[in-house]
Design a protein around this motif. Structure first.
Motif, PDB file in Angstrom:
ATOM      1  N   PHE A 170     -23.425   9.921 -44.423  1.00 36.47           N
ATOM      2  CA  PHE A 170     -24.276   8.745 -44.284  1.00 36.47           C
ATOM      3  C   PHE A 170     -24.797   8.312 -45.647  1.00 36.47           C
ATOM      4  CE2 PHE A 170     -24.665  10.386 -39.963  1.00 36.47           C
ATOM      5  CZ  PHE A 170     -24.560   9.225 -39.219  1.00 36.47           C
ATOM      6  N   SER A 197     -16.961  14.542 -32.563  1.00 37.70           N
ATOM      7  CA  SER A 197     -17.390  15.100 -33.849  1.00 37.70           C
ATOM      8  C   SER A 197     -18.130  14.066 -34.698  1.00 37.70           C
ATOM      9  CB  SER A 197     -16.185  15.645 -34.621  1.00 37.70           C
ATOM     10  OG  SER A 197     -15.346  14.584 -35.067  1.00 37.70           O
ATOM     11  N   LEU A 198     -17.831  12.784 -34.484  1.00 40.27           N
ATOM     12  CA  LEU A 198     -18.472  11.716 -35.262  1.00 40.27           C
ATOM     13  C   LEU A 198     -19.775  11.234 -34.643  1.00 40.27           C
ATOM     14  CD1 LEU A 198     -15.344   9.535 -36.173  1.00 40.27           C
ATOM     15  CD2 LEU A 198     -16.592  11.090 -37.680  1.00 40.27           C
ATOM     16  N   ALA A 199     -19.999  11.573 -33.391  1.00 38.80           N
ATOM     17  CA  ALA A 199     -21.218  11.116 -32.700  1.00 38.80           C
ATOM     18  C   ALA A 199     -22.466  11.656 -33.392  1.00 38.80           C
ATOM     19  CB  ALA A 199     -21.181  11.560 -31.246  1.00 38.80           C
ATOM     20  N   HIS A 200     -23.470  10.777 -33.513  1.00 44.46           N
ATOM     21  CA  HIS A 200     -24.699  11.129 -34.222  1.00 44.46           C
ATOM     22  C   HIS A 200     -25.798  10.181 -33.751  1.00 44.46           C
ATOM     23  CE1 HIS A 200     -27.584  11.564 -37.560  1.00 44.46           C
ATOM     24  NE2 HIS A 200     -26.975  12.696 -37.855  1.00 44.46           N
ATOM     25  N   PRO A 201     -27.044  10.645 -33.655  1.00 48.50           N
ATOM     26  CA  PRO A 201     -28.132   9.759 -33.199  1.00 48.50           C
ATOM     27  C   PRO A 201     -28.300   8.509 -34.046  1.00 48.50           C
ATOM     28  CG  PRO A 201     -28.844  12.054 -33.156  1.00 48.50           C
ATOM     29  CD  PRO A 201     -27.506  12.033 -33.837  1.00 48.50           C
ATOM     30  N   ARG A 202     -27.920   8.570 -35.318  1.00 50.45           N
ATOM     31  CA  ARG A 202     -28.066   7.410 -36.200  1.00 50.45           C
ATOM     32  C   ARG A 202     -26.786   6.595 -36.299  1.00 50.45           C
ATOM     33  NH1 ARG A 202     -29.374   9.880 -41.566  1.00 50.45           N
ATOM     34  NH2 ARG A 202     -28.794   7.790 -42.274  1.00 50.45           N
ATOM     35  N   ARG A 203     -25.779   6.950 -35.531  1.00 47.17           N
ATOM     36  CA  ARG A 203     -24.495   6.236 -35.609  1.00 47.17           C
ATOM     37  C   ARG A 203     -24.103   5.734 -34.223  1.00 47.17           C
ATOM     38  NH1 ARG A 203     -20.426   9.927 -37.872  1.00 47.17           N
ATOM     39  NH2 ARG A 203     -20.781   8.998 -39.923  1.00 47.17           N
ATOM     40  N   ASN A 265     -24.518   6.927 -27.504  1.00 48.23           N
ATOM     41  CA  ASN A 265     -24.240   5.989 -28.598  1.00 48.23           C
ATOM     42  C   ASN A 265     -22.761   5.690 -28.773  1.00 48.23           C
ATOM     43  OD1 ASN A 265     -27.000   5.813 -29.248  1.00 48.23           O
ATOM     44  ND2 ASN A 265     -26.856   7.610 -30.572  1.00 48.23           N
TER      45      ASN A 265
END
Length: 286
Positions: A170, A197-203, A265
């Motif tokens: 990021f 694997s790419l999932a993220h709270p900011r994405r 998300n």
């Protein structure tokens, strides 16, 4: 009420920059809830003065020359980082009725990049090929123009061959949206594993899965030579004999993919090559 242009109509123009603007005009919405214009640092356009506007925003020099009360508008800088990821494996060369999946994907990404450009978003472009993520365009000035050129030059080839591809870390932006255009075809769980694997709270991840009608409905009849676009392997089969098997496997695949991508998300938008692109983008952006 206007009718959305077909993908074939756009391909005839042979101008990705122009097509991105035309699709965006059909959409009349952006990647955010509204197009934010105001008193930003970058001038964008003039518009007629309206009651309630700040008189300080009137261009008095222009008034003196034209006797028209015009207000200067400019875009405010976005705090959102948009990363586009284009699948360039060989299966993206699949074509139906004169429309290739790769060309469809090009127009989807170019149109979204134009919207991001209009909103002042920080944008970059990546490609996934032979299991490796390559950055084609870095964020910064003229990113939109560079994205258009990179999309025009992009060629699909090779196998998916996942080797745990990763995106750069990021940046300083507070939010990120990753927009992926692919067929999401997989031998086992490659795409599911990658997205998870790419999932993220900011994405926020927006997936456009582009498929042909025959890949989903399989209404073909007679003998055909089928070619694997990634490996080049060929096999001759009677379509009628394998129709039910193909449909059953397609249904099981979609069910497995939908289940695996039920991740916070993450949003999946399924598109067909026969669908107008503006219609598909509306589903993804509303």
């Amino acid at each position: 009420m206007t009718t959305d242009r077909s993908t074939v109509d756009f391909l005839r123009l042979n101008d990705l920059h122009l097509v991105s603007k035309l699709v965006s005009e059909e959409l009349r919405l952006g990647l955010h809830t509204s197009r934010r214009t105001g008193v930003g640092a970058e001038f964008e356009q003039y518009r007629h003065y309206q009651p309630g506007d700040d008189p300080k925003r009137i261009d008095w020099k222009l008034l003196a020359r034209t006797e028209r009360h015009m207000v200067r508008e400019s875009t405010t800088e976005s705090n959102r980082q948009i990363r586009f990821l284009l699948d360039l494996s060989g299966s993206m060369n699949y074509t139906e009725n004169g429309v290739s999946r790769l060309n469809y994907a090009r127009i989807v990404l170019a149109s979204l990049a134009y919207l991001g450009f209009r909103q002042g978003d920080d944008m970059s472009l990546f490609a996934l090929q032979n299991g490796v993520v390559r950055q084609l365009v870095t964020s910064g000035r003229q990113a939109f123009q560079k994205i258009i050129v990179a999309l025009e030059q992009a060629e699909a080839s090779g196998e998916w061959n996942p080797t745990e591809p990763v995106l750069p870390a990021f940046g300083a932006k507070t939010n990120e949206i990753l927009i992926v255009v692919s067929d999401l075809l997989q031998v086992s769980d490659e795409w599911i594993s990658l997205v998870q694997s790419l999932a993220h709270p900011r994405r926020e991840i927006l997936l456009f899965q582009v498929l042909g009608d025959q890949e989903t409905d399989f209404t073909m009849t007679g003998f055909f030579r089928f070619t694997d676009l990634e490996t080049g392997r060929e096999v001759e089969l009677e379509a009628d004999a394998i129709r039910e098997t193909v449909r059953q496997k397609a249904g099981a695949y979609f069910e497995k993919l939908d289940e695996g991508l039920r991740v916070p998300n993450v949003r999946l938008v399924r598109a067909r090559l026969s669908e107008p692109i503006a219609l598909v983008l509306r589903r993804g952006l509303v």
